[in-house]
Enzyme design. Structure first.
Site, PDB file in Angstrom:
ATOM      1  N   SER A 107      73.245  28.670 -30.517  1.00  0.00           N
ATOM      2  CA  SER A 107      73.766  28.900 -29.286  1.00  0.00           C
ATOM      3  C   SER A 107      73.529  28.470 -28.131  1.00  0.00           C
ATOM      4  O   SER A 107      73.525  27.218 -27.755  1.00  0.00           O
ATOM      5  CB  SER A 107      74.448  30.663 -29.417  1.00  0.00           C
ATOM      6  OG  SER A 107      75.282  30.811 -28.476  1.00  0.00           O
ATOM      7  N   ASP A 246      78.915  26.146 -23.956  1.00  0.00           N
ATOM      8  CA  ASP A 246      77.401  26.202 -24.133  1.00  0.00           C
ATOM      9  C   ASP A 246      77.300  25.525 -25.540  1.00  0.00           C
ATOM     10  O   ASP A 246      78.145  24.757 -25.797  1.00  0.00           O
ATOM     11  CB  ASP A 246      77.298  27.891 -24.517  1.00  0.00           C
ATOM     12  CG  ASP A 246      77.677  28.302 -25.907  1.00  0.00           C
ATOM     13  OD1 ASP A 246      78.737  27.945 -26.113  1.00  0.00           O
ATOM     14  OD2 ASP A 246      77.202  29.341 -26.337  1.00  0.00           O
ATOM     15  N   ASP A 248      77.042  25.778 -28.697  1.00  0.00           N
ATOM     16  CA  ASP A 248      77.938  25.944 -29.917  1.00  0.00           C
ATOM     17  C   ASP A 248      79.352  26.094 -29.768  1.00  0.00           C
ATOM     18  O   ASP A 248      80.028  26.358 -30.443  1.00  0.00           O
ATOM     19  CB  ASP A 248      77.295  26.938 -30.805  1.00  0.00           C
ATOM     20  CG  ASP A 248      77.396  28.292 -30.456  1.00  0.00           C
ATOM     21  OD1 ASP A 248      77.876  28.638 -29.171  1.00  0.00           O
ATOM     22  OD2 ASP A 248      77.879  29.244 -31.231  1.00  0.00           O
ATOM     23  N   ASP A 250      81.137  28.463 -28.371  1.00  0.00           N
ATOM     24  CA  ASP A 250      81.895  29.515 -28.416  1.00  0.00           C
ATOM     25  C   ASP A 250      81.850  30.426 -26.810  1.00  0.00           C
ATOM     26  O   ASP A 250      82.576  31.429 -26.833  1.00  0.00           O
ATOM     27  CB  ASP A 250      81.415  30.704 -29.382  1.00  0.00           C
ATOM     28  CG  ASP A 250      79.997  31.292 -29.236  1.00  0.00           C
ATOM     29  OD1 ASP A 250      79.279  30.605 -28.184  1.00  0.00           O
ATOM     30  OD2 ASP A 250      79.572  31.864 -30.341  1.00  0.00           O
TER      31      ASP A 250
END
Length: 450
Positions: A107, A246, A248, A250
């Site tokens: 992430s 960000d 990833d 999400d």
């Protein structure tokens, strides 16, 4: 059952250190595959299949290969789609009728970290029973099926196009983004191939930053965790808006034409406020970190609000429990269950844009009734197992802060679920007081942790 490997957001850590090692991830793929085969209800002769996606970290190649090998040994077919946002894997797993989806990502963390997260066939978190079966399997010797029973692997060639069309489908048909110049920051992460295309295909002129991943630069001074890069890009290119994801994809943070940064609480307010004008919103789920100003603004609209523990997993659980359609975190995780089963930075940004376009509005005007309380967040590094709750000095500093705030703010101490730090947050109406008290508590934590 106590979890040995799974945290609140899958399994995560520093690459090259346990558990993020190729041998462990190989066993993880086998254990997960065995658990899926054990619960398989497919017709005779058909193998279960999983989708594996990843962000742009250099370690993703190694971990992807290890997972693929483990799943194949367990008799599970593997579909590979390369770098795609985490929510894209959730969507494609459901759309392709697969048994599970796997995301290789850490992430918002730096490139040195990585992790593994699973989605169910419904595009939601794995049921607890499946996670427990995987945990149990990790402690067993690894086996391997005979050649005839091995899983096969193939690429999903149209994965990016499928996800782009899905994102666009969440934007109202009667609206478009023509006439808008939008700066899009993809954090050199998983959204770099798809996010700019979504906004461009809806009519916007798109300026991009953070779209040149090299395996080592994910989240490095760009993206939702470093929004100043987007702010500079918006001002430099005279854009109408900026959108930062960000690593990833999400989370989302946005910037207006004046360079003002808007966090997850503010963006969720824009979405919910517009929806409430059309249809009454049953309620909104935030977290312990959600701003008091956000809670009070929802209250003035007559919208119920509840706080979950920090983490989109807990937000989703409370949303399901209350049957509420909206939830999120001030970090930028925004969940619109009518659009997707999980938080999605691109889709959340589209819902904000839809709210603005419907009223020919700006972010500043849409947030005019939302007065955010000053918050000071300090991350203090601590050792694993440190008993911060039992330390007299930390207790005294927190109590002194509560007394100084005099009922006009909050003090929150919580260990991170993804990093070895204690998060110290103080919030109140007086910014200088908030900062001073947060620093006093952080100082007490550092002293106790030495």
């Amino acid at each position: 059952m106590a979890r040995k490997y799974f945290g609140t957001d899958g399994i995560r850590g520093r690459v090259g250190e346990a558990p993020i090692m190729p041998e462990f991830v190989l066993r993880l793929g086998y254990a997960a595959g065995t658990a899926l085969v054990g619960q398989d209800t497919l017709p005779a002769g058909e193998r279960p299949a999983v989708l594996i996606g990843k962000d742009t970290r250099v370690s993703g190649y190694m971990l992807e290969a290890a997972l693929e090998c483990g799943f194949s040994a367990a008799g599970v077919d593997v579909m590979l789609c390369g770098p795609l946002p985490t929510p894209a894997i959730a969507y494609l797993t459901r759309a392709l009728r697969l048994q599970a989806g796997v995301v290789i990502s850490a992430s918002h963390n730096a490139y040195q970290d990585n992790g593994i997260k699973f989605f169910s066939a419904q595009g939601t978190k794995l049921p607890d029973a499946v996670e427990e079966a995987i945990e149990a399997g990790l402690d067993q010797p690894m086996g391997c099926r005979g050649s005839a029973g091995l899983g096969r692997a193939r690429r999903v060639e149209d994965a990016h196009g499928r996800y782009i069309e899905f994102c666009k489908s969440t934007f109202p048909n009667e609206l478009d983004l023509r006439g808008l110049k939008i700066a899009v920051d993809c954090a050199h992460g998983a959204g770099y191939l798809v996010a700019p295309k979504v906004f461009h295909e809806l009519g916007a002129e798109v300026v991009t930053i953070g779209t040149d991943p090299n395996g080592l630069n994910i989240n490095d001074g760009v993206g939702a965790t470093s929004p100043d890069a987007l702010r500079r890009a918006v001002l430099q290119h005279k854009a109408d808006l900026g959108i930062a994801l960000d690593g990833d994809g999400d989370r989302v943070v946005m910037v207006d034409s004046q360079g003002k940064i808007y966090d997850g609480d503010q963006l969720l307010y824009v979405i919910v406020r517009q929806r409430h004008l059309r249809d009454k919103v049953a309620g909104v789920v935030g977290t312990l970190m959600s701003n008091l100003g956000f809670e009070h603004a929802l209250g003035r609209l007559g919208i119920p609000f509840a706080r979950a523990k920090v983490g989109d997993r807990y937000v989703l659980e409370m949303m399901a429990e209350k049957n509420w359609p909206f939830g999120g975190e001030n970090s930028g995780h925004i969940i619109c269950l009518e659009k997707h089963t999980t938080g999605d930075g691109i889709i959340a940004a589209l819902q904000v844009l839809a709210a603005l376009r419907a009223n020919s509005d700006t972010l500043a005007h849409a947030c005019a009734d939302l007065t955010m309380y000053p918050q000071k967040l300090i991350n203090v590094r601590i050792a694993a197992g440190f008993n911060w709750q039992g330390d007299a000095g930390i207790k005294a500093a927190a109590a002194a802060a509560e007394q100084a705030l005099n009922g006009k703010g909050r003090v929150l101490l919580r260990p991170s679920g993804t990093e070895p730090v204690l998060r110290v947050m103080v919030e109140g109406s007086d910014g200088a007081l908030v900062t001073a008290q947060a620093e006093a508590i952080a100082s007490a934590v550092r002293e106790a942790a030495e």
